[in-house]
Design a protein around this motif. Structure first.
Motif, PDB file in Angstrom:
ATOM      1  N   ASP A 108       0.834  -1.311   0.048  1.00 37.89           N
ATOM      2  CA  ASP A 108      -0.197   0.083  -0.076  1.00 37.89           C
ATOM      3  C   ASP A 108       0.853   1.205  -0.119  1.00 37.89           C
ATOM      4  O   ASP A 108       0.249   2.390   0.200  1.00 37.89           O
ATOM      5  N   GLU A 109       2.047   1.189  -0.353  1.00 37.95           N
ATOM      6  CA  GLU A 109       2.951   2.270  -0.222  1.00 37.95           C
ATOM      7  C   GLU A 109       3.752   2.489  -1.910  1.00 37.95           C
ATOM      8  O   GLU A 109       3.778   1.570  -2.418  1.00 37.95           O
ATOM      9  N   PHE A 110       4.322   3.556  -1.937  1.00 42.99           N
ATOM     10  CA  PHE A 110       5.131   4.059  -2.999  1.00 42.99           C
ATOM     11  C   PHE A 110       6.687   4.175  -2.536  1.00 42.99           C
ATOM     12  O   PHE A 110       6.743   4.984  -1.721  1.00 42.99           O
ATOM     13  N   LYS A 111       7.492   3.860  -3.343  1.00 41.20           N
ATOM     14  CA  LYS A 111       8.882   3.801  -2.991  1.00 41.20           C
ATOM     15  C   LYS A 111       9.600   4.323  -4.318  1.00 41.20           C
ATOM     16  O   LYS A 111       9.167   4.505  -5.484  1.00 41.20           O
ATOM     17  N   LYS A 112      10.867   5.000  -3.806  1.00 40.50           N
ATOM     18  CA  LYS A 112      11.702   5.542  -5.180  1.00 40.50           C
ATOM     19  C   LYS A 112      12.626   4.456  -6.099  1.00 40.50           C
ATOM     20  O   LYS A 112      13.157   4.689  -6.919  1.00 40.50           O
ATOM     21  N   GLY A 113      12.418   3.313  -5.421  1.00 38.68           N
ATOM     22  CA  GLY A 113      13.227   2.146  -6.267  1.00 38.68           C
ATOM     23  C   GLY A 113      12.772   1.073  -6.619  1.00 38.68           C
ATOM     24  O   GLY A 113      11.579   0.814  -5.762  1.00 38.68           O
ATOM     25  N   ASN A 114      13.082   0.234  -7.505  1.00 39.06           N
ATOM     26  CA  ASN A 114      12.465  -1.120  -7.920  1.00 39.06           C
ATOM     27  C   ASN A 114      13.620  -1.849  -8.288  1.00 39.06           C
ATOM     28  O   ASN A 114      14.587  -1.372  -9.090  1.00 39.06           O
ATOM     29  N   PHE A 115      13.650  -3.279  -8.076  1.00 34.24           N
ATOM     30  CA  PHE A 115      14.331  -4.213  -8.383  1.00 34.24           C
ATOM     31  C   PHE A 115      13.894  -5.470  -8.779  1.00 34.24           C
ATOM     32  O   PHE A 115      13.142  -6.079  -8.411  1.00 34.24           O
ATOM     33  N   TYR A 116      14.363  -5.952 -10.155  1.00 32.42           N
ATOM     34  CA  TYR A 116      13.820  -7.457 -10.498  1.00 32.42           C
ATOM     35  C   TYR A 116      14.899  -8.197 -11.229  1.00 32.42           C
ATOM     36  O   TYR A 116      15.672  -7.691 -11.638  1.00 32.42           O
ATOM     37  N   ILE A 117      14.756  -9.469 -11.320  1.00 36.96           N
ATOM     38  CA  ILE A 117      15.344 -10.440 -11.974  1.00 36.96           C
ATOM     39  C   ILE A 117      14.677 -11.084 -13.122  1.00 36.96           C
ATOM     40  O   ILE A 117      13.472 -11.522 -12.929  1.00 36.96           O
ATOM     41  N   THR A 118      15.403 -11.216 -14.404  1.00 39.32           N
ATOM     42  CA  THR A 118      14.665 -11.704 -15.387  1.00 39.32           C
ATOM     43  C   THR A 118      15.560 -12.874 -16.137  1.00 39.32           C
ATOM     44  O   THR A 118      16.621 -12.567 -16.155  1.00 39.32           O
TER      45      THR A 118
END
Length: 361
Positions: A344-354
Motif C-alpha cells: 500500500d506504499e510507494f517508494k523510489k526504487g525497484n529491483f527485479y530479475i529476469t
C-alpha cells in the motif's frame, strides 16, 4: 511507448531458409523463419496482479512463466520485389498492440517493397514495418541486454506507412524518408487527421562501426487537441575488439504543451550498453541509462517531478546451442519521486530479475 523489431545492425533472426521449386528456377527466394522467447521475471515489489510497471512492455509479468514473443515469418526477395508477412503472439504483442483493432493485434509485419531504379539500390516500401527509430529490437536475442531500455520501451517498435530508401553502391550509406500513420500506429486514433513524417540516415564506415540518426515529426492526437511532436534518435554501435562491443544512444523529444502553443514539453534519455564475449558460449553485458520525462508526455506519473529515473542492469548469457540462448539479468531503477508501488506504499526504487530462453530456426 515501444519500439519494434528492426535495427538492421543488430538483426539476426532470419537464419532458417526454405526455397520453393519455382523460386529456385527463377532465382527468387522465399524464406521462412520462427522465433520464440520464454521468460520468468521476479519483481521484489511483488505486484499482486502480476502486472509490472506500465512503462514496460516486454517481460512485463511477475512471478510466472510466460511467452514474451512468439513469431513466424515469411519473406520473399527478388531483384525488384520484396515482401514480408509475420504473425506474433505473447505478452509483448498483448501489451504493445492494446490500442489496435482486434484483427490487427497479431500482425508483426505486413509490407511490400518495389525497386524503382535499374542501376541503384532505390526502393519504395509500404505497409506495417519495423520502426526506423532506436538501437534495440523486439527480438531479445538480437540485443546486447536481455530486457529493453526505457528509451526503447517508450518509443516506436513498429510503424505503418510508406518509405523511400537508398543504399549506396559501397553499402556505407543508407538514407530513407517516411510518411507514417503516427507514433507506433497501425490504425490512426479516432479524430486524428494528421500525417507524420520521419527520416533515417545510417553510416557504416567499416564493419565495426555503425552511426545512425532517425527522426519523427507529427501529431498523434485528435484534431481538436493537435500537438506537434518532434523526436530525434541518435546512436552509435561499436565493435571495439573481437570480444568487446558497445552501443551509445541518446533520444530527445519535444511536444507542444497545448494546441498552437509555442512552448514545448521536453524529454530525453541517454544510454550506454556494453557486452563482453568471454568465449563461444558465455557473455556478459551491462547497461546504464537515464530517462527524464518530467512533464509526462510519454510516461505519466502525476507526481511533482514526473518520471526522472536512473536505471542499471547486468546480464549473463549462455549459448546452449547455435540457435538457443539462455539469459539472466538483474535490473534496478531509482527515481526522483516515489513512483514504484509495493503493497500500500510507494517508494523510489525497484529491483527485479529476469531469465529468458530463446530459440530460433
Amino acid at each position: 511507448m515501444k519500439k519494434y523489431l528492426a535495427i538492421a545492425t543488430l538483426s539476426g533472426l532470419f537464419l532458417a531458409k526454405a526455397q520453393s521449386s519455382d523460386s529456385l528456377k527463377t532465382g527468387n527466394k522465399v524464406t521462412f523463419s520462427a522465433y520464440a522467447e520464454l521468460f520468468y521475471t521476479y519483481d521484489f515489489d511483488e505486484p499482486g496482479n502480476h502486472m509490472r510497471q506500465n512503462f514496460l512492455y516486454s517481460y512485463n509479468r511477475h512471478n510466472e512463466m510466460n511467452l514474451n514473443l512468439g513469431l513466424v515469418k515469411a519473406n520473399y526477395q527478388s531483384e525488384n520485389i520484396r515482401a514480408n508477412i509475420a504473425l506474433m503472439a505473447g505478452t509483448y504483442a498483448q501489451d504493445n498492440m492494446a490500442a489496435e483493432q482486434n484483427a490487427l493485434r497479431y500482425i508483426n509485419e505486413a509490407n511490400v517493397g518495389i525497386r524503382i531504379s535499374k542501376n541503384k539500390n532505390l526502393w519504395i516500401d509500404a505497409g506495417i514495418m519495423p520502426s526506423h527509430i532506436g538501437w534495440e529490437s523486439a527480438i531479445g536475442r538480437d540485443n546486447l541486454n536481455l530486457t529493453r531500455s526505457l528509451a526503447a520501451e517508450n518509443s516506436p517498435y513498429f510503424e505503418t506507412g510508406a518509405k523511400i530508401s537508398y543504399t549506396s553502391d559501397n553499402g556505407k550509406w543508407f538514407l530513407s524518408g517516411l510518411v507514417l500513420n503516427g507514433w507506433q500506429r497501425i490504425a490512426k486514433p479516432e479524430g486524428n487527421q494528421s500525417i507524420s513524417f520521419g527520416h533515417q540516415l545510417t553510416y557504416k564506415p567499416n564493419d565495426k562501426i555503425t552511426l545512425n540518426s532517425s527522426s519523427f515529426i507529427g501529431n498523434d492526437k485528435a484534431k481538436e487537441d493537435k500537438r506537434m511532436r518532434y523526436f530525434h534518435d541518435l546512436y552509435g554501435s561499436f565493435q571495439i575488439t573481437d570480444q568487446f562491443s558497445a552501443v551509445l544512444g541518446f533520444d530527445i523529444g519535444a511536444e507542444q504543451k497545448s494546441k498552437g502553443s509555442e512552448q514545448y514539453n521536453i524529454w530525453y534519455s541517454p544510454n550506454v550498453q556494453m557486452k563482453y564475449q568471454l568465449d563461444n558460449k558465455w557473455a556478459l553485458a551491462g547497461r546504464l541509462e537515464y530517462y527524464n520525462g518530467k512533464n509526462g508526455v510519454i510516461i505519466s506519473t502525476e507526481t511533482p517531478n514526473g518520471f526522472q529515473t536512473f536505471g542499471y542492469s547486468l546480464n549473463v548469457d549462455y549459448a546452449v546451442f547455435k540457435n538457443v540462448v539462455f539469459r539472466t539479468e538483474a535490473r534496478g531503477f531509482t527515481s526522483k519521486d516515489a513512483i514504484f508501488a509495493k503493497n500500500d506504499e510507494f517508494k523510489k526504487g525497484n529491483f527485479y530479475i529476469t531469465s529468458s530462453l530463446a530459440v530460433w530456426f
